[in-house]
Write a protein that holds these residues in place. Structure first.
Motif, PDB file in Angstrom:
ATOM      1  N   GLU A  48       0.803  -1.231   0.000  1.00  0.00           N
ATOM      2  CA  GLU A  48       0.000   0.000   0.000  1.00  0.00           C
ATOM      3  C   GLU A  48       0.834   1.278   0.000  1.00  0.00           C
ATOM      4  O   GLU A  48       0.282   2.352  -0.164  1.00  0.00           O
ATOM      5  CB  GLU A  48      -0.897   0.039   1.242  1.00  0.00           C
ATOM      6  N   TYR A 103      -3.640   3.729  -7.919  1.00  0.00           N
ATOM      7  CA  TYR A 103      -4.719   3.167  -7.118  1.00  0.00           C
ATOM      8  C   TYR A 103      -5.087   4.152  -6.014  1.00  0.00           C
ATOM      9  O   TYR A 103      -4.247   4.500  -5.182  1.00  0.00           O
ATOM     10  CB  TYR A 103      -4.285   1.825  -6.507  1.00  0.00           C
ATOM     11  N   GLU A 104      -6.325   4.606  -6.033  1.00  0.00           N
ATOM     12  CA  GLU A 104      -6.851   5.531  -5.021  1.00  0.00           C
ATOM     13  C   GLU A 104      -5.893   6.692  -4.748  1.00  0.00           C
ATOM     14  O   GLU A 104      -5.497   6.946  -3.613  1.00  0.00           O
ATOM     15  CB  GLU A 104      -7.190   4.772  -3.729  1.00  0.00           C
ATOM     16  N   LYS A 146      -3.970  -4.888 -10.243  1.00  0.00           N
ATOM     17  CA  LYS A 146      -4.899  -4.110  -9.410  1.00  0.00           C
ATOM     18  C   LYS A 146      -6.036  -5.006  -8.895  1.00  0.00           C
ATOM     19  O   LYS A 146      -6.397  -4.946  -7.715  1.00  0.00           O
ATOM     20  CB  LYS A 146      -5.456  -2.942 -10.221  1.00  0.00           C
ATOM     21  N   ALA A 147      -6.569  -5.845  -9.760  1.00  0.00           N
ATOM     22  CA  ALA A 147      -7.645  -6.762  -9.354  1.00  0.00           C
ATOM     23  C   ALA A 147      -7.130  -7.742  -8.287  1.00  0.00           C
ATOM     24  O   ALA A 147      -7.818  -7.998  -7.290  1.00  0.00           O
ATOM     25  CB  ALA A 147      -8.178  -7.520 -10.568  1.00  0.00           C
ATOM     26  N   CYS A 148      -5.932  -8.237  -8.479  1.00  0.00           N
ATOM     27  CA  CYS A 148      -5.344  -9.153  -7.489  1.00  0.00           C
ATOM     28  C   CYS A 148      -5.104  -8.427  -6.167  1.00  0.00           C
ATOM     29  O   CYS A 148      -5.347  -8.995  -5.092  1.00  0.00           O
ATOM     30  CB  CYS A 148      -4.023  -9.724  -8.007  1.00  0.00           C
ATOM     31  N   PHE A 149      -4.638  -7.187  -6.240  1.00  0.00           N
ATOM     32  CA  PHE A 149      -4.393  -6.380  -5.048  1.00  0.00           C
ATOM     33  C   PHE A 149      -5.686  -6.240  -4.234  1.00  0.00           C
ATOM     34  O   PHE A 149      -5.696  -6.432  -3.013  1.00  0.00           O
ATOM     35  CB  PHE A 149      -3.853  -5.011  -5.468  1.00  0.00           C
ATOM     36  N   GLU A 150      -6.780  -5.952  -4.915  1.00  0.00           N
ATOM     37  CA  GLU A 150      -8.076  -5.839  -4.242  1.00  0.00           C
ATOM     38  C   GLU A 150      -8.512  -7.186  -3.662  1.00  0.00           C
ATOM     39  O   GLU A 150      -9.073  -7.241  -2.560  1.00  0.00           O
ATOM     40  CB  GLU A 150      -9.120  -5.285  -5.211  1.00  0.00           C
ATOM     41  N   ASP A 151      -8.225  -8.267  -4.390  1.00  0.00           N
ATOM     42  CA  ASP A 151      -8.540  -9.609  -3.893  1.00  0.00           C
ATOM     43  C   ASP A 151      -7.770  -9.927  -2.609  1.00  0.00           C
ATOM     44  O   ASP A 151      -8.295 -10.596  -1.712  1.00  0.00           O
ATOM     45  CB  ASP A 151      -8.223 -10.673  -4.946  1.00  0.00           C
ATOM     46  N   PHE A 207      -6.951  -7.913  -0.239  1.00  0.00           N
ATOM     47  CA  PHE A 207      -7.662  -7.293   0.888  1.00  0.00           C
ATOM     48  C   PHE A 207      -8.947  -8.043   1.212  1.00  0.00           C
ATOM     49  O   PHE A 207      -9.325  -8.169   2.373  1.00  0.00           O
ATOM     50  CB  PHE A 207      -7.938  -5.813   0.624  1.00  0.00           C
ATOM     51  N   GLN A 208      -9.603  -8.546   0.182  1.00  0.00           N
ATOM     52  CA  GLN A 208     -10.823  -9.331   0.405  1.00  0.00           C
ATOM     53  C   GLN A 208     -10.498 -10.624   1.161  1.00  0.00           C
ATOM     54  O   GLN A 208     -11.213 -11.003   2.092  1.00  0.00           O
ATOM     55  CB  GLN A 208     -11.512  -9.655  -0.928  1.00  0.00           C
ATOM     56  N   ARG A 244      -9.946  -9.804   4.761  1.00  0.00           N
ATOM     57  CA  ARG A 244     -11.228  -9.591   5.450  1.00  0.00           C
ATOM     58  C   ARG A 244     -11.914 -10.926   5.739  1.00  0.00           C
ATOM     59  O   ARG A 244     -12.490 -11.130   6.809  1.00  0.00           O
ATOM     60  CB  ARG A 244     -12.143  -8.681   4.632  1.00  0.00           C
TER      61      ARG A 244
END
Length: 178
Positions: A66, A84-85, A156-161, A163-164, A167
């Motif tokens: 991050e 990203y953001e 980017k999609a993997c990065f978001e995954d 975090f999922q 969680r």
């Protein structure tokens, strides 16, 4: 007044013999149950420690991913940087992330034999999520090593995954053993 039970010598010997036989018969089973109970406790403690360690490593890795590298863009390969953001993330950095659940892997059969079905299912799911995180991390890094698709979008999609998955692991932990 109170009733007094009087046993003759033969009845007393029979009673003591039966009691001794019963204790002699039950003691090995009680000892075995105690061993299973204490072993189960040690196994759960070791597995929990392994999960806590993995969660810390995952947290640290996500913090590292991050970090904003905007100030260092000229020092790294820009083809491996993802916007990203409102940050520039160096998701294509050449690195590996491995988490071994050594106790889980080495003692898998013993764990399956000792733990109850619900306890085993709980730890199996936690370790599945840890493995899933490691695999997704490798996919993110691998996105920059292929000529298929857009590596930045895939990373980017993997990065978001990632975090999922984190969680899901946290949610799983709060659920506890059912």
């Amino acid at each position: 007044m109170g009733a007094t039970v009087v046993m003759d010598n033969t009845t007393e010997k029979i009673f003591i013999g039966l009691l001794g036989g019963l204790i002699g018969f039950a003691l090995p089973y009680a000892t075995k149950l105690w061993e299973i109970f204490t072993k189960s406790k040690r196994i759960k403690s070791a597995l929990n420690a392994e999960i806590i360690f993995a969660k810390r490593e995952i947290e640290e890795k996500l913090k590292w991913l991050e970090r904003d590298v905007s100030k260092h863009v000229t020092q790294v390969d820009e083809k491996r940087i993802v916007d990203y953001e409102m940050k520039k993330l160096y998701l294509g950095e050449k690195e590996k992330f491995k988490l071994k659940s050594k106790y889980w892997e080495d003692k898998y059969c013993e764990i399956a034999e000792i733990l109850s079905e619900s306890e085993f299912a709980y730890f199996a799911e936690a370790h599945r999520l840890i493995l899933k995180f490691v695999e997704k991390f490798a996919q993110m890094k691998g996105a920059f090593e292929t000529n298929f698709g857009d590596p930045k979008s895939m990373a980017k999609a993997c990065f978001e995954d990632l975090f999922q998955i984190k969680r899901e692991l946290e949610k799983h932990e709060t659920k506890g053993i059912s």
